[in-house]
Design a protein around this motif. Structure first.
Motif, short mmCIF file in Angstrom:
data_model
loop_
_atom_site.label_atom_id
_atom_site.label_comp_id
_atom_site.label_asym_id
_atom_site.label_seq_id
_atom_site.Cartn_x
_atom_site.Cartn_y
_atom_site.Cartn_z
N SER A 81 89.96 53.06 -27.03
CA SER A 81 88.67 53.54 -27.55
C SER A 81 88.59 53.42 -29.07
CB SER A 81 88.43 54.98 -27.11
OG SER A 81 89.47 55.80 -27.61
N ALA A 82 89.69 53.08 -29.71
CA ALA A 82 89.70 52.98 -31.18
C ALA A 82 89.60 51.52 -31.62
CB ALA A 82 90.97 53.62 -31.72
N GLU A 83 89.88 51.29 -32.91
CA GLU A 83 89.78 49.93 -33.43
C GLU A 83 90.85 49.02 -32.83
OE1 GLU A 83 89.96 49.05 -37.82
OE2 GLU A 83 88.30 50.47 -37.77
N ARG A 84 92.06 49.58 -32.74
CA ARG A 84 93.18 48.73 -32.31
C ARG A 84 93.81 49.24 -31.02
NH1 ARG A 84 97.14 47.85 -37.25
NH2 ARG A 84 97.50 50.06 -36.90
N TYR A 85 94.57 48.39 -30.41
CA TYR A 85 95.36 48.77 -29.24
C TYR A 85 96.71 48.08 -29.35
CZ TYR A 85 94.48 44.14 -27.28
OH TYR A 85 94.44 42.78 -27.07
N GLU A 137 97.94 39.27 -20.50
CA GLU A 137 98.02 37.83 -20.75
C GLU A 137 96.66 37.24 -21.02
OE1 GLU A 137 100.13 36.56 -17.32
OE2 GLU A 137 102.11 36.98 -18.18
N ALA A 138 95.64 37.77 -20.37
CA ALA A 138 94.28 37.28 -20.59
C ALA A 138 93.83 37.54 -22.03
CB ALA A 138 93.32 37.96 -19.62
N LEU A 139 94.39 38.60 -22.62
CA LEU A 139 94.00 38.97 -23.97
C LEU A 139 94.85 38.30 -25.04
CD1 LEU A 139 93.55 42.71 -23.22
CD2 LEU A 139 91.75 41.14 -23.85
N ALA A 140 95.97 37.73 -24.62
CA ALA A 140 96.93 37.18 -25.60
C ALA A 140 96.34 35.97 -26.33
CB ALA A 140 98.20 36.79 -24.88
N ALA A 158 96.69 44.81 -31.91
CA ALA A 158 95.60 43.82 -31.86
C ALA A 158 94.28 44.58 -31.94
CB ALA A 158 95.67 43.01 -30.57
N GLU A 159 93.23 43.87 -32.33
CA GLU A 159 91.91 44.50 -32.50
C GLU A 159 91.14 44.45 -31.19
OE1 GLU A 159 90.40 45.45 -35.60
OE2 GLU A 159 92.30 45.15 -36.65
N ASN A 160 90.45 45.53 -30.88
CA ASN A 160 89.48 45.49 -29.79
C ASN A 160 88.28 44.66 -30.25
OD1 ASN A 160 90.49 47.32 -27.63
ND2 ASN A 160 90.51 48.80 -29.31
N THR A 161 87.63 44.03 -29.31
CA THR A 161 86.43 43.25 -29.66
C THR A 161 85.25 43.75 -28.83
OG1 THR A 161 86.85 41.61 -27.94
CG2 THR A 161 87.83 41.19 -30.11
N GLU A 162 84.09 43.25 -29.14
CA GLU A 162 82.87 43.60 -28.38
C GLU A 162 83.05 43.26 -26.90
OE1 GLU A 162 79.47 44.45 -29.42
OE2 GLU A 162 80.52 45.30 -31.14
N GLN A 163 83.67 42.11 -26.69
CA GLN A 163 83.81 41.61 -25.31
C GLN A 163 84.96 42.29 -24.58
OE1 GLN A 163 83.83 39.44 -28.04
NE2 GLN A 163 81.62 39.09 -27.84
N THR A 164 86.01 42.61 -25.31
CA THR A 164 87.21 43.13 -24.66
C THR A 164 87.65 44.41 -25.32
OG1 THR A 164 87.83 40.80 -24.54
CG2 THR A 164 89.44 42.39 -23.73
N ARG A 165 87.51 45.48 -24.61
CA ARG A 165 87.92 46.79 -25.16
C ARG A 165 89.07 47.33 -24.32
NH1 ARG A 165 87.20 50.30 -28.67
NH2 ARG A 165 85.65 49.06 -29.75
#
Ligand code: SF4
Ligand code: SF4
Length: 165
Positions: free
Chosen positions: A92-96, A162-165, A82-89
């Motif tokens: 440290s890279a683009e994806r996690y 779960e919060a990120l799903a 999944a992609e990291n976003t401004e709000q949720t990191r």
């Protein structure tokens, strides 16, 4: 002469046997020993249950590159990126890795995944006693493998995922 030589060889062998017989016995008292390992003793290089590591800022080191899954000869690593976003990191890279499962029904603890990882995100811990009569219990999720920020021990951060799903 050969009788004397044989007798000397037997005497030498028996002296070693008797010497060992009266030495104190050294055994691991597992599983009746004290402490969390219950008497088990590990070498540092022991390859136990995997751990997903965090960096010095507490972010997950895994960047969901899939190299570990590609290197795995047992095909037992399943990842969803999944992609990291401004709000949720999360990393440290683009994806996690939104999902990171290891199926311990299939894992042979070869360590290829650890070698393949470019960010040192996955390592072998010393977790053992993984056997189960229920095969579904042998599939460990990211939440079972990820080290917590504070203590360095695996814990559940299921709420975060779960919060990120
Ligand atoms: S230790 Fe080997 S078999 Fe187990 S997950 Fe890693 S690469 Fe796959
Ligand atoms: S554990 Fe390492 S190799 Fe596997 S997906 Fe994450 S960063 Fe890539």
């Amino acid at each position: 002469m050969s009788i004397l030589r044989n007798a000397a060889a037997i005497a030498k062998g028996m002296s070693i046997t008797l010497g060992e017989a009266f030495k104190p016995t050294e055994v691991e008292n597992y599983p009746d020993g004290k402490g969390p390992l219950r008497g088990a003793v590990f070498q540092e290089r022991f390859r136990g249950k995997h751990q997903l590591q965090r960096d010095e800022n507490g972010l997950e080191k895994c960047v969901a590159c899939y190299l570990c899954a590609a290197a795995c000869p047992s095909n037992c690593i399943y990842i969803e990126a999944a992609e990291n976003t401004e709000q949720t990191r999360i990393s440290s890279a683009e994806r996690y890795a939104k999902v990171y499962n290891i199926d311990y029904n299939r894992c042979i603890f070869c360590g290829y995944c650890v070698e393949a990882c470019p960010t040192d995100a996955i390592t072998h811990g010393h977790g053992f006693e993984l056997a189960s009569l229920n095969a579904t219990n042998m599939v460990m999720r990211k939440e079972d493998l990820l080290v917590p920020i504070s203590t360095g021990l695996p814990h559940s951060n299921r709420e975060e995922a779960e919060a990120l799903a």
